[in-house]
Design a protein around this motif. Structure first.
Motif, PDB file in Angstrom:
ATOM      1  N   LYS A  94       0.782  -1.058  -0.065  1.00 19.62           N
ATOM      2  CA  LYS A  94       0.083  -0.062  -0.089  1.00 19.62           C
ATOM      3  C   LYS A  94       1.025   1.216  -0.190  1.00 19.62           C
ATOM      4  O   LYS A  94       2.086   1.277   0.287  1.00 19.62           O
ATOM      5  N   GLN A  95       0.361   2.275  -0.347  1.00 19.57           N
ATOM      6  CA  GLN A  95       0.794   3.615  -0.284  1.00 19.57           C
ATOM      7  C   GLN A  95       1.058   4.185   0.943  1.00 19.57           C
ATOM      8  O   GLN A  95       0.099   4.021   1.846  1.00 19.57           O
ATOM      9  N   TYR A  96       2.057   4.557   1.598  1.00 15.78           N
ATOM     10  CA  TYR A  96       2.263   5.152   2.801  1.00 15.78           C
ATOM     11  C   TYR A  96       3.394   6.271   2.841  1.00 15.78           C
ATOM     12  O   TYR A  96       3.989   6.692   1.606  1.00 15.78           O
ATOM     13  N   ILE A  97       3.407   7.051   4.031  1.00 20.94           N
ATOM     14  CA  ILE A  97       4.227   8.423   4.001  1.00 20.94           C
ATOM     15  C   ILE A  97       5.206   8.271   5.093  1.00 20.94           C
ATOM     16  O   ILE A  97       4.640   7.749   6.200  1.00 20.94           O
ATOM     17  N   GLU A 132      10.896   9.471   9.999  1.00 22.15           N
ATOM     18  CA  GLU A 132      11.387   7.982   9.941  1.00 22.15           C
ATOM     19  C   GLU A 132      10.226   6.924  10.607  1.00 22.15           C
ATOM     20  O   GLU A 132      10.686   5.731  10.949  1.00 22.15           O
ATOM     21  N   THR A 133       9.154   7.547  10.664  1.00 24.74           N
ATOM     22  CA  THR A 133       8.046   6.782  11.014  1.00 24.74           C
ATOM     23  C   THR A 133       7.011   6.616   9.786  1.00 24.74           C
ATOM     24  O   THR A 133       6.671   7.795   9.138  1.00 24.74           O
ATOM     25  N   GLN A 134       6.524   5.542   9.732  1.00 27.76           N
ATOM     26  CA  GLN A 134       5.546   5.306   8.539  1.00 27.76           C
ATOM     27  C   GLN A 134       3.890   5.369   8.901  1.00 27.76           C
ATOM     28  O   GLN A 134       3.623   5.209   9.881  1.00 27.76           O
ATOM     29  N   TYR A 135       3.117   5.970   8.032  1.00 28.62           N
ATOM     30  CA  TYR A 135       1.755   6.313   8.096  1.00 28.62           C
ATOM     31  C   TYR A 135       0.927   5.955   6.942  1.00 28.62           C
ATOM     32  O   TYR A 135       1.378   6.074   5.893  1.00 28.62           O
ATOM     33  N   CYS A 136      -0.116   5.267   7.126  1.00 24.77           N
ATOM     34  CA  CYS A 136      -1.059   5.279   5.839  1.00 24.77           C
ATOM     35  C   CYS A 136      -1.558   6.641   5.359  1.00 24.77           C
ATOM     36  O   CYS A 136      -1.409   7.499   6.358  1.00 24.77           O
ATOM     37  N   THR A 137      -1.861   6.548   4.120  1.00 24.37           N
ATOM     38  CA  THR A 137      -2.291   8.012   3.989  1.00 24.37           C
ATOM     39  C   THR A 137      -3.433   8.843   4.698  1.00 24.37           C
ATOM     40  O   THR A 137      -3.291   9.757   4.729  1.00 24.37           O
ATOM     41  N   LYS A 138      -4.500   7.907   5.005  1.00 22.13           N
ATOM     42  CA  LYS A 138      -5.774   8.316   5.868  1.00 22.13           C
ATOM     43  C   LYS A 138      -5.034   8.935   7.042  1.00 22.13           C
ATOM     44  O   LYS A 138      -5.426  10.014   7.550  1.00 22.13           O
ATOM     45  N   CYS A 139      -4.241   7.998   7.706  1.00 27.40           N
ATOM     46  CA  CYS A 139      -3.628   8.691   9.035  1.00 27.40           C
ATOM     47  C   CYS A 139      -2.899   9.918   8.996  1.00 27.40           C
ATOM     48  O   CYS A 139      -3.065  10.457   9.981  1.00 27.40           O
ATOM     49  N   TYR A 140      -2.202   9.893   7.812  1.00 26.93           N
ATOM     50  CA  TYR A 140      -1.089  10.931   7.911  1.00 26.93           C
ATOM     51  C   TYR A 140      -2.024  12.286   7.461  1.00 26.93           C
ATOM     52  O   TYR A 140      -1.790  13.296   8.212  1.00 26.93           O
ATOM     53  N   PHE A 162      -1.729  15.150  10.310  1.00 27.99           N
ATOM     54  CA  PHE A 162      -0.431  16.308   9.833  1.00 27.99           C
ATOM     55  C   PHE A 162      -0.743  16.980   8.733  1.00 27.99           C
ATOM     56  O   PHE A 162      -0.241  18.233   8.448  1.00 27.99           O
ATOM     57  N   ALA A 163      -1.874  16.718   8.007  1.00 30.02           N
ATOM     58  CA  ALA A 163      -2.314  17.487   6.491  1.00 30.02           C
ATOM     59  C   ALA A 163      -2.557  18.888   7.064  1.00 30.02           C
ATOM     60  O   ALA A 163      -3.510  19.032   7.938  1.00 30.02           O
ATOM     61  N   ASN A 164      -2.583  19.995   6.329  1.00 28.80           N
ATOM     62  CA  ASN A 164      -2.663  21.395   6.449  1.00 28.80           C
ATOM     63  C   ASN A 164      -4.308  21.615   5.843  1.00 28.80           C
ATOM     64  O   ASN A 164      -4.535  20.810   4.826  1.00 28.80           O
ATOM     65  N   CYS A 165      -4.864  22.199   6.525  1.00 28.15           N
ATOM     66  CA  CYS A 165      -6.542  22.461   5.923  1.00 28.15           C
ATOM     67  C   CYS A 165      -6.330  23.822   4.834  1.00 28.15           C
ATOM     68  O   CYS A 165      -5.430  24.739   5.238  1.00 28.15           O
ATOM     69  N   CYS A 166      -6.797  23.712   4.050  1.00 30.17           N
ATOM     70  CA  CYS A 166      -6.998  24.755   2.835  1.00 30.17           C
ATOM     71  C   CYS A 166      -7.744  25.894   3.188  1.00 30.17           C
ATOM     72  O   CYS A 166      -8.979  25.769   4.204  1.00 30.17           O
ATOM     73  N   GLU A 167      -7.162  27.111   3.185  1.00 29.35           N
ATOM     74  CA  GLU A 167      -7.762  28.245   3.537  1.00 29.35           C
ATOM     75  C   GLU A 167      -9.051  28.472   3.104  1.00 29.35           C
ATOM     76  O   GLU A 167      -9.989  29.287   3.485  1.00 29.35           O
ATOM     77  N   LYS A 212     -11.023  21.821   3.683  1.00 32.06           N
ATOM     78  CA  LYS A 212     -10.856  20.686   3.674  1.00 32.06           C
ATOM     79  C   LYS A 212      -9.136  20.472   3.747  1.00 32.06           C
ATOM     80  O   LYS A 212      -8.629  21.290   3.334  1.00 32.06           O
ATOM     81  N   PRO A 213      -9.023  19.112   4.290  1.00 27.78           N
ATOM     82  CA  PRO A 213      -7.608  18.987   4.534  1.00 27.78           C
ATOM     83  C   PRO A 213      -6.670  18.777   2.792  1.00 27.78           C
ATOM     84  O   PRO A 213      -7.333  18.410   1.922  1.00 27.78           O
ATOM     85  N   ILE A 214      -5.406  19.157   2.873  1.00 25.75           N
ATOM     86  CA  ILE A 214      -4.679  19.116   1.661  1.00 25.75           C
ATOM     87  C   ILE A 214      -4.180  17.767   1.435  1.00 25.75           C
ATOM     88  O   ILE A 214      -2.920  17.586   2.261  1.00 25.75           O
ATOM     89  N   GLY A 215      -4.566  16.751   0.837  1.00 29.81           N
ATOM     90  CA  GLY A 215      -4.330  15.578   0.821  1.00 29.81           C
ATOM     91  C   GLY A 215      -2.776  15.163   0.198  1.00 29.81           C
ATOM     92  O   GLY A 215      -2.049  16.086  -0.252  1.00 29.81           O
ATOM     93  N   CYS A 216      -2.426  13.905   0.323  1.00 32.08           N
ATOM     94  CA  CYS A 216      -0.980  13.601  -0.009  1.00 32.08           C
ATOM     95  C   CYS A 216      -0.661  13.910  -1.460  1.00 32.08           C
ATOM     96  O   CYS A 216       0.274  13.914  -2.167  1.00 32.08           O
ATOM     97  N   ASN A 217      -1.916  13.308  -2.127  1.00 31.95           N
ATOM     98  CA  ASN A 217      -1.813  13.563  -3.697  1.00 31.95           C
ATOM     99  C   ASN A 217      -2.081  15.060  -4.099  1.00 31.95           C
ATOM    100  O   ASN A 217      -2.302  15.237  -5.609  1.00 31.95           O
ATOM    101  N   CYS A 218      -2.374  15.859  -3.373  1.00 32.98           N
ATOM    102  CA  CYS A 218      -2.534  17.266  -3.965  1.00 32.98           C
ATOM    103  C   CYS A 218      -1.172  18.145  -3.500  1.00 32.98           C
ATOM    104  O   CYS A 218      -0.535  17.692  -2.663  1.00 32.98           O
ATOM    105  N   LYS A 219      -1.090  19.143  -4.298  1.00 31.01           N
ATOM    106  CA  LYS A 219      -0.049  20.396  -4.084  1.00 31.01           C
ATOM    107  C   LYS A 219      -0.593  21.128  -2.938  1.00 31.01           C
ATOM    108  O   LYS A 219      -1.731  21.497  -2.820  1.00 31.01           O
ATOM    109  N   ASP A 220       0.120  21.212  -1.979  1.00 32.60           N
ATOM    110  CA  ASP A 220      -0.063  22.389  -0.929  1.00 32.60           C
ATOM    111  C   ASP A 220       0.710  23.573  -1.418  1.00 32.60           C
ATOM    112  O   ASP A 220       2.065  23.683  -0.904  1.00 32.60           O
ATOM    113  N   LEU A 221       0.215  24.674  -1.372  1.00 32.07           N
ATOM    114  CA  LEU A 221       0.491  26.062  -1.820  1.00 32.07           C
ATOM    115  C   LEU A 221       0.366  26.858  -0.387  1.00 32.07           C
ATOM    116  O   LEU A 221      -0.638  26.684   0.013  1.00 32.07           O
TER     117      LEU A 221
END
Length: 280
Positions: free
Chosen positions: A18-21, A25-33, A37-42, A46-55
Motif C-alpha cells: 500500500k501507499q504510505y508516507i 522515520e515513522t510510517q503512516y497510511c495516507t488516511k492517518c497522515y 498532519f495535513a494542512n487545511c485549505c484556507e 478541507k485537508p490538503i491530501g497527500c496527492n495534492c499540491k500544498d501551496l
C-alpha cells in the motif's frame, strides 16, 4: 519464522503493498497522515491530501485549485499577487482597488514595482525626474523648488549662490558681507584664519579681520602699557600730540595720579600732573 510486520504507526493497519508516507522515520497510511498532519485549505477548509499540491503563503495553505484571487477568482498559481486584509488579490484587482496613482503620468503604480513618495504623492521611479536635467532622481538627494524637484547638482547650477572664497555652491546657511556670499566655514580672518561667522570683526582694504588681529596689525599703541588701542570693543582713550593712551593709562609719570579731566604738563616725553610739574 513469521515475516516482519510493516504497519501504520497510528492505526496499525498493514502497509504491505500500500501507499504510505514516512515522517521523521515513522510510517503512516495516507488516511492517518492526512488526519494527523495535513494542512487545511484556507479556501475550502478541507485537508490538503497527500496527492495534492500544498501551496503556502505566510503560514497559510491552499489546494492548487483553491489558490485564487478573492475578487475575480482567477488562479494565482505561478502569478504575481498581493495581500490585503488577509485576502489574496491578483495584481489587476489590487491595483484597481488599492494602488496609488503616479503624480506625473496618472497611471496605476503596480504592486511590487518601485515607487517614490514625497509629501503624500507617489511616482513611478522612472517618472520622478529632475525638473532641469529630466533624469530620474531615484534614491539620490533632491531639493524642492517652485513646485519642481531638482537633483542637487542642477539646483546648485540654477539657484545656489557661489561662495566668494571657494567658488562652490552655498546650499545651506552661509554668510553675506558687503553683498558677497560665503560659506560660514570659508568666512575667515585674513590674519589668523579663524571663522568670523557669529563673531565681532572689522575690515581694512577689503580684507576682514577678527578684533585681535586687527588691533595687532593696525591699532595705535598705548604710550603707557604699549598694548593696542581699539575703539571697536568700546575702549575709551586719550590722544595728545600724536600719542595715545588708554584712559586708565593716562597718569602722571611721577605720582601716578590720573590725568583724565584735569590739567597736566609735559616734560620731554613725560606727562605730569601740575603739582609734579612745578617741582621740576
Amino acid at each position: 519464522m513469521s515475516a516482519e510486520r510493516f504497519d501504520c504507526h497510528y492505526c496499525k493497519t498493514s502497509l504491505l503493498g500500500k501507499q504510505y508516507i514516512l515522517r521523521e522515520e515513522t510510517q503512516y497510511c495516507t488516511k492517518c497522515y492526512e488526519n494527523l498532519f495535513a494542512n487545511c485549505c484556507e479556501d475550502c477548509g478541507k485537508p490538503i491530501g497527500c496527492n495534492c499540491k500544498d501551496l503556502s503563503y505566510k503560514d497559510r495553505h491552499w489546494h492548487e485549485q483553491c489558490f485564487k484571487c478573492a475578487q475575480c477568482s482567477k488562479a494565482l498559481v505561478e502569478k504575481p499577487f498581493a495581500a490585503k486584509d488577509e485576502l489574496l488579490l491578483c495584481t489587476d484587482c489590487y491595483s484597481q482597488k488599492y494602488s496609488s496613482k503616479c503624480f506625473t503620468c496618472k497611471k496605476t503604480i503596480m504592486p511590487g514595482s518601485r515607487k517614490m513618495e514625497y509629501k503624500g504623492n507617489s511616482w513611478h521611479e522612472t517618472c520622478f525626474l529632475c525638473h532641469r536635467c529630466q533624469q530620474p532622481i531615484g534614491t539620490k538627494s533632491f531639493i524642492p523648488k517652485d513646485n519642481g524637484y531638482f537633483c542637487v547638482p542642477c539646483f546648485e547650477k540654477q539657484f545656489a549662490y557661489q561662495c566668494n572664497s571657494c567658488k562652490k555652491a552655498i546650499t545651506t546657511g552661509g554668510v553675506t558681507y558687503h553683498d558677497k556670499p560665503w560659506h560660514r566655514e570659508c568666512f575667515l580672518c585674513t590674519g589668523c584664519k579663524k571663522q568670523l561667522a557669529g563673531q565681532r570683526f572689522t575690515s581694512r582694504d577689503e580684507f576682514s579681520y577678527c578684533l585681535d588681529c586687527f588691533s595687532s596689525l593696525y591699532a595705535k599703541k598705548c604710550v603707557g602699557c604699549t598694548m593696542p588701542i581699539t575703539s571697536l570693543a568700546g575702549v575709551k582713550y586719550i590722544s595728545f600730540e600724536e600719542r595715545q593712551w588708554h584712559t586708565e593709562c593716562f597718569t602722571c609719570m611721577k605720582c601716578s595720579v590720573s590725568l583724565v579731566g584735569r590739567g597736566f604738563l609735559t616734560h620731554r616725553d613725560d606727562t605730569l600732573c601740575t603739582d609734579c610739574g612745578r617741582e621740576k
